[in-house]
Design a protein around this motif. Sequence first.
Motif, PDB file in Angstrom:
ATOM      1  N   SER A  38      32.449 -16.517   9.463  1.00  0.00           N
ATOM      2  CA  SER A  38      31.352 -16.184  10.383  1.00  0.00           C
ATOM      3  C   SER A  38      31.646 -16.663  11.789  1.00  0.00           C
ATOM      4  O   SER A  38      32.195 -17.745  11.979  1.00  0.00           O
ATOM      5  CB  SER A  38      30.075 -16.878   9.935  1.00  0.00           C
ATOM      6  N   ARG A  39      31.269 -15.869  12.775  1.00  0.00           N
ATOM      7  CA  ARG A  39      31.304 -16.311  14.170  1.00  0.00           C
ATOM      8  C   ARG A  39      29.957 -15.961  14.772  1.00  0.00           C
ATOM      9  O   ARG A  39      29.416 -14.887  14.503  1.00  0.00           O
ATOM     10  CB  ARG A  39      32.396 -15.582  14.960  1.00  0.00           C
ATOM     11  N   PRO A  43      30.493  -6.541  13.388  1.00  0.00           N
ATOM     12  CA  PRO A  43      29.263  -6.965  12.729  1.00  0.00           C
ATOM     13  C   PRO A  43      29.484  -7.014  11.212  1.00  0.00           C
ATOM     14  O   PRO A  43      30.218  -6.192  10.666  1.00  0.00           O
ATOM     15  CB  PRO A  43      28.266  -5.863  13.075  1.00  0.00           C
ATOM     16  N   ILE A  44      28.885  -8.004  10.589  1.00  0.00           N
ATOM     17  CA  ILE A  44      29.008  -8.115   9.142  1.00  0.00           C
ATOM     18  C   ILE A  44      27.984  -7.172   8.511  1.00  0.00           C
ATOM     19  O   ILE A  44      26.782  -7.300   8.757  1.00  0.00           O
ATOM     20  CB  ILE A  44      28.803  -9.585   8.707  1.00  0.00           C
ATOM     21  N   GLY A  87      22.651 -21.544  18.164  1.00  0.00           N
ATOM     22  CA  GLY A  87      23.923 -21.255  17.535  1.00  0.00           C
ATOM     23  C   GLY A  87      23.993 -19.863  16.947  1.00  0.00           C
ATOM     24  O   GLY A  87      25.001 -19.472  16.387  1.00  0.00           O
ATOM     25  N   GLU A  88      22.937 -19.106  17.073  1.00  0.00           N
ATOM     26  CA  GLU A  88      22.995 -17.741  16.559  1.00  0.00           C
ATOM     27  C   GLU A  88      23.673 -16.843  17.585  1.00  0.00           C
ATOM     28  O   GLU A  88      23.714 -17.137  18.770  1.00  0.00           O
ATOM     29  CB  GLU A  88      21.585 -17.224  16.272  1.00  0.00           C
ATOM     30  N   SER A  89      24.183 -15.721  17.107  1.00  0.00           N
ATOM     31  CA  SER A  89      24.885 -14.817  18.008  1.00  0.00           C
ATOM     32  C   SER A  89      23.873 -14.069  18.866  1.00  0.00           C
ATOM     33  O   SER A  89      22.697 -13.999  18.533  1.00  0.00           O
ATOM     34  CB  SER A  89      25.734 -13.833  17.205  1.00  0.00           C
ATOM     35  N   ASP A 131      25.720 -12.656  12.353  1.00  0.00           N
ATOM     36  CA  ASP A 131      27.060 -13.199  12.587  1.00  0.00           C
ATOM     37  C   ASP A 131      28.055 -12.044  12.673  1.00  0.00           C
ATOM     38  O   ASP A 131      27.842 -10.985  12.097  1.00  0.00           O
ATOM     39  CB  ASP A 131      27.485 -14.112  11.428  1.00  0.00           C
ATOM     40  N   THR A 132      29.127 -12.291  13.382  1.00  0.00           N
ATOM     41  CA  THR A 132      30.205 -11.310  13.409  1.00  0.00           C
ATOM     42  C   THR A 132      31.453 -11.934  12.785  1.00  0.00           C
ATOM     43  O   THR A 132      31.458 -13.114  12.459  1.00  0.00           O
ATOM     44  CB  THR A 132      30.524 -10.869  14.849  1.00  0.00           C
TER      45      THR A 132
END
Length: 1029
Positions: free
Chosen positions: A430-431, A438-439, A669-671, A696-697
């Motif tokens: 996760s990033r 995108p996941i 901390g979220e995208s 997350d990406t």
Amino acid sequence: MPKKYDPHKIEKKWQKFWEDQKTFEVTEDFKHAEKKFYSLIEFPYPSAEGLHVGHPRPFTAMDIVSRKRRMEGYNVLYPIGFDAFGLPTENFAIKTGRPPAEVTAKNIANFTRQLKALGYSFDWSRQVNTSDPAYYKWTQQMFLQFFKHGLAYKKNLPINWCPKDKTGLANEEVINGCCERCGTPVEQRDKDQWMLAITKYADKLLEGLKTVDYITPARVQQENWIGRSEGINITYEVEGSGAPVTVFTTRPDTNFGATFIALAPDGKFVIENLEKFPERVKVEKYIAETKKKTDMERAQAGKKKTGVFTGWYAINQLTGFKMPMYVSDFVLGNVGTGALVGVPGHDLRNFEFAIEMGLEIIRVVVGPDGDASPITKPEQVQEETGAMVNSEFLNGLPIMEAKNKIMDYIEAKGWGKRQVNYKLRDWVFSRQHYWGEPIPLVYCENCKNKKQKVLIIHGFTGRADKNWLPWVKKELELRGFEVMTPTMTTTDRPILEKWLEELLPLAKQLGEDDVIVGHSLGGKAALHLLEKLKNKIGYLYLVAPALATLTDEDLEIKKKKKPERDYSTVQSFWNAPLDWQKIKNKVFSGNAIFSNDDPSVHSVGHDVLPEGWQVQTVSGYEHFTVEPEIPVLLDLFLQSKHTGWVPLPESELPLELPAVAKYQPTDTGESPLATMTSWVNTTCPRCGGEARRETDTMPNWAGSSWYFLRYTDPNNDKEFASPEKLRYWTPVDWYNGGMEHTVLHLLYSRFWNQFLFDIGVVPTSEPYKKRTSHGMILGPDGEKMSKSRGNVINPDEMIEKFGADAFRCYIMFMGPFDQAVMWDTNGLVGVRRFLEKVWGLQEKIGESSPPALSIAMERGLAPPSLAKEGWGEVSQRQTLSILHQTIKKVSEDIEAMRFNTAIAKLMELVNEMTKQISLLPTHYSTLIQLLSPFAPHLAEELWSKFGDGTPLAYSAWPQFDPELAKESIITIVIQINGKVRDELTVAPDISEDEIKKLALESEKIHKWLEGKTPKKIIYVKGRLVSVVV
RNA sequence: GGGCGCGUGGCGGAAUUGGUAUACGCGUACGUCUCAGAAGCGUAUGGAGCAAUCCAUGAGAGUUCAAAUCUCUCCGCGCCCACCA
């Protein structure tokens, strides 16, 4: 007279020619599959700075190899693309507000211009871009495959958090406790992260290394990174407490010398037992102090050992020794079991700790010269010769034997179990960033809360209350499943139709989250059930299923083994034909598990099960009928436990990145995607209810883990690549890249490929046959090039000044390919002169005979010793000889990546030709061919005048002829006692006797011998005569 | 502390894997061309010496007819890993 060498004009001309003629575009030649060659370089990240001089080094090297291969008749794929997701572009977007996709497109255009100016023989028609939705559609699809096979999971864990980049980092990206990219010290933070279970592939990744040709450092680094260690988990009873402690050790042989236990402050045992420690208060205080320290500080070498006694003792079963249990921060919670058994006599850290705490130190391995005296100094700790001492039944044994014996003993006593440990950790996937894939999952509360059903079908003579069925039922029910374990009325004389009749009503209740488990013949029944079923189910688990054909012989064996059974109907049940087409799409995830001591494992595997179904093999459970409890099965079945994460159907891929207003990660901390509520809130593709998208990406390692597969079929919109093209091109024959990628990228992409192989979508397990590495190009000051140091060399400027051919040649000439080399612009001058000389040789081309000997003598070009022969003949033979030596050297050096010496040899040849008054066109054209991989534009220009009319890129690579390479005269050195005293010029075919005779006749040698008789005369053919007196 | 690798002219580096140490290139010097400079071209170029010769591959020893190369002991440098049980 030829015009002056004008690289700019020539280079533009031929670059356009290659593009217009599509010279380097390849198509598959399926009929001659063995004549393909796939050469690969690590595709660049298209940064705003443009191409760096570091890039052309590997690109040119593999261009040379590729061009040579084409001339050797191979169908060569040399592709290029862009690894376009990444932080720098995102950071640029944050600063300027410009969309990363737009910036990336601009950067790619610039890179493309620069790369084309260097004349690489890339097949540009196969270009890929990882940030293109048409590409990342497949990255997402592959991620879903990992997910469906239980290899992608979300986990709340302390992750490495970079406070500057505001992102989680993989362990591999943390260098000395700091962020690999920006150098900021990394903090620990709890975060839900998508993980890929690369650790499940640890053994395969290790094994696979044995089958490939990687340069040694690359192989060794991968092995170390995986870090396999075999040892044993030993469980010790703890005096007075109910909780035994388990430690992992790789040195059980020293266990007779174990005198204490050390526990990690953040380890499992301490967390679970803290309340009960007699010295609880002290321990709590110590833990609080530990927490102030970073992992970095705890890991500092040479630090004074600290620790605190818990008040408990563990009993060493071997000796009865009461081992005090300490909490100490030199023990790490995430290593082994978070606890270690202290053997201070044979481990330096244990020794230091024992000294601090005043603990007993026992020697159990003798030192040098059989020294068995007590250990008192740190230097003595690791002085081990191999013989055990003070260890009862181990005494006298070498370490390895003792290790095996004690492990057998401990296992037999039930005190412990052998355990393989790895250093490798699962991959944090996760990033919390915008600029990544995108996941493609949504979170659905409704799906999560729905009670899932499991239908378990027993095998031949099975029942609801037999084998592991009651146990699994209980365990699954405990975890919220509704479990059905019907007993078939014809279990002892199985009839397929009857079974299906009884199972169908139950199976019809199942939905897309539900599970069917089939054991043995029940596995076969499950598949027939799916054939008949209209509805889709979620998961199918086949446990040692009866899939291989049951032959008459097999049946006889079974009858002999268990004669009491009625086998009359088994064969028709077992061998009933299956329609896999009907079954395949009825399940979301199909799994089969075998035990390797089960006869059925030999005949079932990928070939029977559909593509994409996972097969695993475990050991120790014969046909899964012996053990009442099989934890492996429970683990497997629990993979289907709904977490609330629902994959998008493939028809909805690619899930494209939405346009956002701000690219800054949120402070939580979220995208940035998390702020797009209209995008985040969606409906569940499974139940249609409300759901939230994952924000997350993926890390940028994702797209680069499989790009080499996409090159084989880059425009395919039906699949990531067609199986035929994959079979034709893969594996990559030769992959060159940087040493810095040997652990991260190389390991990830091997893992990714091995997984794709296991689910049957790529043809080879290992993606790369051969791996080589290039050294870095340093700035003129010998430092790593960087903007901040101001020592960056711009390739555009160099091409402008010297031409692309000179630039390419210099990059290859500057030093050994695998070593770091300093940039020196002066060096380019020399290479440019060399190319000018090659150009100038045109003047000497003549079909007619060379000038008379007298002219040659006059100019001092003909050695007097050759005066008898015709000068022209001799000079041409000499040229021809050097030419063939050059063919050999250049051919060999390219293969071994010794480009620097290949060019040096070409320079020698050109210097030789320059001395000649006249040059045969065939000699010149051969030189042009040899030079063409290095300086392709110049070569094309000259070939257009002096070539044989065939396209240079596909002309036949010159063949070395040893006869022609022979020199007409050679020099033999005469040594006396190892010192060179004279040299003789002789014919190369001179006999040993003759040369020895000539040597002794030499005047100088006479002088040096001073009348003594030689004791020995050694002749090294074609090199020297060594006289010993 | 562990692992891998390296050390050769003024500089980048060669050396057929134990066989003429310094290929090739840069730089430097001199010569040539030019009104002049640059670029060319030619010659020389590890050190000492007029020379014959001698000394030189981080230092020292060893094996060998022969060592940059193999072995041992130091010295220096680089990279990777590291309280990993």
